[in-house]
Design a protein around this motif. Structure first.
Motif, PDB file in Angstrom:
ATOM      1  N   VAL A 156       0.829  -1.199   0.000  1.00  0.00           N
ATOM      2  CA  VAL A 156       0.000   0.000   0.000  1.00  0.00           C
ATOM      3  C   VAL A 156       0.863   1.248   0.000  1.00  0.00           C
ATOM      4  CG1 VAL A 156      -1.601   1.340   1.435  1.00  0.00           C
ATOM      5  CG2 VAL A 156      -2.019  -1.073   1.016  1.00  0.00           C
ATOM      6  N   THR A 157       1.974   1.208   0.719  1.00  0.00           N
ATOM      7  CA  THR A 157       2.794   2.413   0.827  1.00  0.00           C
ATOM      8  C   THR A 157       3.796   2.567  -0.306  1.00  0.00           C
ATOM      9  OG1 THR A 157       4.358   1.262   2.247  1.00  0.00           O
ATOM     10  CG2 THR A 157       2.599   2.487   3.330  1.00  0.00           C
ATOM     11  N   LEU A 158       4.238   1.475  -0.917  1.00  0.00           N
ATOM     12  CA  LEU A 158       5.296   1.577  -1.915  1.00  0.00           C
ATOM     13  C   LEU A 158       4.812   1.659  -3.359  1.00  0.00           C
ATOM     14  CD1 LEU A 158       7.873  -0.931  -0.393  1.00  0.00           C
ATOM     15  CD2 LEU A 158       7.849   1.558  -0.210  1.00  0.00           C
ATOM     16  N   LEU A 159       3.664   1.114  -3.656  1.00  0.00           N
ATOM     17  CA  LEU A 159       3.171   1.147  -5.026  1.00  0.00           C
ATOM     18  C   LEU A 159       2.258   2.347  -5.230  1.00  0.00           C
ATOM     19  CD1 LEU A 159       2.445  -2.625  -5.666  1.00  0.00           C
ATOM     20  CD2 LEU A 159       4.420  -1.304  -6.387  1.00  0.00           C
ATOM     21  N   GLN A 160       2.164   2.779  -6.484  1.00  0.00           N
ATOM     22  CA  GLN A 160       1.359   3.955  -6.806  1.00  0.00           C
ATOM     23  C   GLN A 160      -0.102   3.738  -6.451  1.00  0.00           C
ATOM     24  OE1 GLN A 160       1.849   4.583 -10.980  1.00  0.00           O
ATOM     25  NE2 GLN A 160       3.615   5.910 -10.714  1.00  0.00           N
ATOM     26  N   ASP A 161      -0.743   4.836  -6.021  1.00  0.00           N
ATOM     27  CA  ASP A 161      -2.173   4.764  -5.728  1.00  0.00           C
ATOM     28  C   ASP A 161      -2.958   4.445  -6.996  1.00  0.00           C
ATOM     29  OD1 ASP A 161      -1.953   5.300  -3.071  1.00  0.00           O
ATOM     30  OD2 ASP A 161      -2.218   7.465  -3.294  1.00  0.00           O
ATOM     31  N   GLY A 162      -3.885   3.538  -6.865  1.00  0.00           N
ATOM     32  CA  GLY A 162      -4.779   3.219  -7.972  1.00  0.00           C
ATOM     33  C   GLY A 162      -4.141   2.446  -9.105  1.00  0.00           C
ATOM     34  N   SER A 163      -2.912   2.018  -8.962  1.00  0.00           N
ATOM     35  CA  SER A 163      -2.282   1.294 -10.067  1.00  0.00           C
ATOM     36  C   SER A 163      -2.929  -0.077 -10.224  1.00  0.00           C
ATOM     37  CB  SER A 163      -0.777   1.138  -9.833  1.00  0.00           C
ATOM     38  OG  SER A 163      -0.522   0.201  -8.815  1.00  0.00           O
ATOM     39  N   SER A 164      -3.101  -0.470 -11.460  1.00  0.00           N
ATOM     40  CA  SER A 164      -3.711  -1.772 -11.714  1.00  0.00           C
ATOM     41  C   SER A 164      -2.778  -2.897 -11.266  1.00  0.00           C
ATOM     42  CB  SER A 164      -4.070  -1.922 -13.191  1.00  0.00           C
ATOM     43  OG  SER A 164      -2.918  -1.781 -13.989  1.00  0.00           O
ATOM     44  N   PHE A 165      -1.472  -2.638 -11.281  1.00  0.00           N
ATOM     45  CA  PHE A 165      -0.523  -3.643 -10.815  1.00  0.00           C
ATOM     46  C   PHE A 165      -0.741  -3.938  -9.336  1.00  0.00           C
ATOM     47  CE2 PHE A 165       3.528  -4.741  -8.797  1.00  0.00           C
ATOM     48  CZ  PHE A 165       3.768  -5.947  -9.441  1.00  0.00           C
ATOM     49  N   ARG A 166      -0.959  -2.882  -8.539  1.00  0.00           N
ATOM     50  CA  ARG A 166      -1.180  -3.063  -7.107  1.00  0.00           C
ATOM     51  C   ARG A 166      -2.452  -3.865  -6.858  1.00  0.00           C
ATOM     52  NH1 ARG A 166      -1.493   1.850  -2.855  1.00  0.00           N
ATOM     53  NH2 ARG A 166      -3.545   2.155  -3.738  1.00  0.00           N
ATOM     54  N   GLN A 167      -3.489  -3.553  -7.618  1.00  0.00           N
ATOM     55  CA  GLN A 167      -4.750  -4.287  -7.460  1.00  0.00           C
ATOM     56  C   GLN A 167      -4.594  -5.754  -7.853  1.00  0.00           C
ATOM     57  OE1 GLN A 167      -7.396  -1.935  -9.799  1.00  0.00           O
ATOM     58  NE2 GLN A 167      -7.607  -0.354  -8.237  1.00  0.00           N
ATOM     59  N   MET A 168      -3.895  -6.006  -8.942  1.00  0.00           N
ATOM     60  CA  MET A 168      -3.693  -7.379  -9.394  1.00  0.00           C
ATOM     61  C   MET A 168      -2.802  -8.148  -8.419  1.00  0.00           C
ATOM     62  SD  MET A 168      -4.446  -9.746 -11.409  1.00  0.00           S
ATOM     63  CE  MET A 168      -5.233  -9.046 -12.817  1.00  0.00           C
ATOM     64  N   ALA A 169      -1.764  -7.496  -7.926  1.00  0.00           N
ATOM     65  CA  ALA A 169      -0.881  -8.152  -6.962  1.00  0.00           C
ATOM     66  C   ALA A 169      -1.651  -8.485  -5.687  1.00  0.00           C
ATOM     67  CB  ALA A 169       0.317  -7.258  -6.650  1.00  0.00           C
ATOM     68  N   ALA A 170      -2.481  -7.566  -5.219  1.00  0.00           N
ATOM     69  CA  ALA A 170      -3.276  -7.809  -4.017  1.00  0.00           C
ATOM     70  C   ALA A 170      -4.241  -8.971  -4.245  1.00  0.00           C
ATOM     71  CB  ALA A 170      -4.043  -6.555  -3.624  1.00  0.00           C
ATOM     72  N   PHE A 171      -4.881  -9.000  -5.396  1.00  0.00           N
ATOM     73  CA  PHE A 171      -5.801 -10.095  -5.705  1.00  0.00           C
ATOM     74  C   PHE A 171      -5.074 -11.436  -5.732  1.00  0.00           C
ATOM     75  CE2 PHE A 171      -7.548 -12.993  -8.864  1.00  0.00           C
ATOM     76  CZ  PHE A 171      -8.801 -13.236  -8.298  1.00  0.00           C
ATOM     77  N   LEU A 172      -3.934 -11.490  -6.411  1.00  0.00           N
ATOM     78  CA  LEU A 172      -3.209 -12.756  -6.529  1.00  0.00           C
ATOM     79  C   LEU A 172      -2.697 -13.254  -5.177  1.00  0.00           C
ATOM     80  CD1 LEU A 172      -1.245 -12.154  -9.847  1.00  0.00           C
ATOM     81  CD2 LEU A 172      -3.215 -13.651  -9.477  1.00  0.00           C
ATOM     82  N   VAL A 173      -2.190 -12.346  -4.350  1.00  0.00           N
ATOM     83  CA  VAL A 173      -1.699 -12.749  -3.033  1.00  0.00           C
ATOM     84  C   VAL A 173      -2.860 -13.214  -2.157  1.00  0.00           C
ATOM     85  CG1 VAL A 173      -0.623 -11.909  -0.907  1.00  0.00           C
ATOM     86  CG2 VAL A 173       0.385 -11.359  -3.122  1.00  0.00           C
ATOM     87  N   ASN A 174      -3.986 -12.499  -2.206  1.00  0.00           N
ATOM     88  CA  ASN A 174      -5.150 -12.926  -1.434  1.00  0.00           C
ATOM     89  C   ASN A 174      -5.681 -14.275  -1.906  1.00  0.00           C
ATOM     90  OD1 ASN A 174      -5.777 -11.266   0.730  1.00  0.00           O
ATOM     91  ND2 ASN A 174      -6.627  -9.700  -0.614  1.00  0.00           N
ATOM     92  N   PHE A 175      -5.694 -14.487  -3.208  1.00  0.00           N
ATOM     93  CA  PHE A 175      -6.163 -15.763  -3.743  1.00  0.00           C
ATOM     94  C   PHE A 175      -5.225 -16.893  -3.335  1.00  0.00           C
ATOM     95  CE2 PHE A 175      -6.723 -18.950  -7.131  1.00  0.00           C
ATOM     96  CZ  PHE A 175      -8.083 -19.185  -6.970  1.00  0.00           C
TER      97      PHE A 175
END
Length: 105
Positions: free
Chosen positions: A66-85
């Motif tokens: 959350v702190t290191l990746l850009q706000d709203g970046s699709s990469f951050r959202q995809m990374a969060a989804f993959l790690v949660n999955f």
């Protein structure tokens, strides 16, 4: 002979043997570990003593992400989804809690 028969029944799924839990009346080493850091692992089955460490690393990952990746970046959202999955798959595969109801939460 009885143990082998029970193991065979367990393998084919006709019998369930209770999980092993931490024993405060076990060895001195186990008593010492439970007294010092039991709050971290007594809720988990013995073979999943590491699960709280895994959970802490996962939380640290999300905090850093959350702190290191850009706000709203699709990469951050995809990374969060993959790690949660992946975390969901690990949890459902391991079912680490001594209390089976907690495994279903």
């Amino acid at each position: 002979a009885i143990i082998k028969h029970i193991e065979k029944l367990e393998e084919i799924g006709t019998i369930k043997v209770d999980t092993v839990a931490w024993d405060k009346f076990g060895s001195e080493e186990e008593k010492r570990a439970i007294n010092r850091a039991g709050f971290l692992f007594v809720n988990y089955e013995v073979q999943y003593w590491w699960y709280e460490i895994y959970e802490t690393i996962k939380k640290l990952y999300f905090t850093c992400m959350v702190t290191l990746l850009q706000d709203g970046s699709s990469f951050r959202q995809m990374a969060a989804f993959l790690v949660n999955f992946a975390a969901l798959i690990i949890h459902l595969t391991c079912r680490p809690f001594v209390n089976g109801k907690l495994d279903n939460m």
